[in-house]
Design an enzyme around this catalytic site. Structure first.
Site, mmCIF file in Angstrom:
data_model
loop_
_atom_site.group_PDB
_atom_site.id
_atom_site.type_symbol
_atom_site.label_atom_id
_atom_site.label_comp_id
_atom_site.label_asym_id
_atom_site.label_seq_id
_atom_site.Cartn_x
_atom_site.Cartn_y
_atom_site.Cartn_z
ATOM 1 C CE1 TYR A 1 -3.331 2.774 0.038
ATOM 2 C CE2 TYR A 1 -2.562 2.875 3.095
ATOM 3 C CZ TYR A 1 -3.309 3.066 1.215
ATOM 4 O OH TYR A 1 -4.722 4.223 1.669
ATOM 5 C CG ASP B 1 -3.701 1.976 -4.018
ATOM 6 O OD1 ASP B 1 -3.411 2.419 -4.453
ATOM 7 O OD2 ASP B 1 -4.386 2.411 -2.947
ATOM 8 C CG HIS C 1 -8.571 0.319 -4.276
ATOM 9 N ND1 HIS C 1 -7.882 0.926 -4.827
ATOM 10 C CD2 HIS C 1 -9.251 1.475 -3.577
ATOM 11 C CE1 HIS C 1 -7.249 2.203 -4.483
ATOM 12 N NE2 HIS C 1 -7.758 2.636 -3.391
#
Length: 278
Positions: A115, A158, A258
């Site tokens: 992340y 991500d 997402h």
């Protein structure tokens, strides 16, 4: 072997959606981001009932990453060498690391759930932190792929960067004004790719977003961003046989902002002796 990544945006709020999707799509390994909980708060029972074990790294109600797998998980790490920390208002080398990375080995494949820091704004210390974080990840990736080129290796998650112009369909995200599309961020992404990994999804799916803000009808208007990626080493990329972006998971009740990104690999034993889950 079917491997996916998904920023679930709070696993406790979306455990049913997540597990249902994994079972429906026959996912072997899922890298999750923004689980937003400590390990003891993670709803692990639902995963175990579906036949998965989970490696979890979460420190509080922010950030947090995890890896779920039908096969045994080994060699778990919760940071990579040189990974910087961050605490607003604190400078220097002693900043605490956040729960933004977890690596594990499954069936000989080395996977990381990542992340990447958001950056917040171009003049925020978090933006510098983001670039420093990516620089350290790049050095680790270069060292790892050089030392063990035979090992399938993947960075999944991500990345909070839309590297190409066609990856940005959100009119509120503007180069020179906002993060995610600045030249420095995009260059950091390309430098990471040059360190020994490549986007294994784009050759099969050249267009498509993976994130849509909840605000201002971004999803119905398809004003999204492509910021979730699976970057694989040569050994990993050579094994990829298919890829998909699961846009429909942005629909329905209480979705994440997402959607999952998935790849199929020609890796592993063809004899599947896993128990059937009903």
């Amino acid at each position: 072997m079917r491997i996916a990544t998904w920023n679930v945006n709070s696993i406790r709020a979306r455990v049913a959606r997540t597990v249902d999707w994994m079972v429906r799509e026959d996912v072997d390994v899922l890298a999750m981001q923004e689980i937003k909980c400590k390990p003891e708060q993670f709803p692990i029972e639902a995963f175990e009932e579906a036949g998965y074990e989970v490696a979890i790294h979460g420190l509080n109600q922010w950030n947090g990453v995890a890896i779920a797998s039908r096969s045994p998980i080994g060699e778990v790490e919760t940071s990579f060498p040189g990974m910087p920390g961050f605490l607003k208002g604190l400078e220097g080398p002693d900043q605490p690391q956040e729960a933004r990375a977890i690596g594990a080995t499954v069936n000989g494949v080395r996977v990381w759930s990542l992340y990447v820091p958001n950056g917040r704004s171009l003049d925020d210390p978090h933006y510098t932190y983001k670039l420093d974080w990516l620089a350290a990840l790049t050095e680790y990736t270069r060292a790892e792929t050089s030392a063990r080129p035979e090992v399938p290796f993947a960075l999944m998650g991500d990345f909070n960067i839309a590297p190409l112009d066609e990856d940005n369909g959100d009119p509120a995200v503007v180069e020179g004004q906002t993060t995610h599309v600045s030249p420095a961020e995009r260059q950091a992404f390309f430098t990471l790719e040059n360190a020994g990994v490549t986007d294994v999804v784009r050759p099969r799916i050249p267009e498509g977003y993976t994130y849509w803000d909840y605000k201002q009808l971004k999803f119905p208007r398809n004003e999204g961003l492509r910021i979730d990626f699976i970057l694989g080493s040569a050994a990993f990329a050579e094994a990829v046989t298919d890829a998909s972006i699961h846009r429909n998971e942005r629909k329905g009740d209480a979705p994440s902002d997402h959607v999952p990104v998935l790849v199929d690999l020609a890796i592993g034993d063809d004899d599947d002796d896993r128990p059937m889950i009903f």
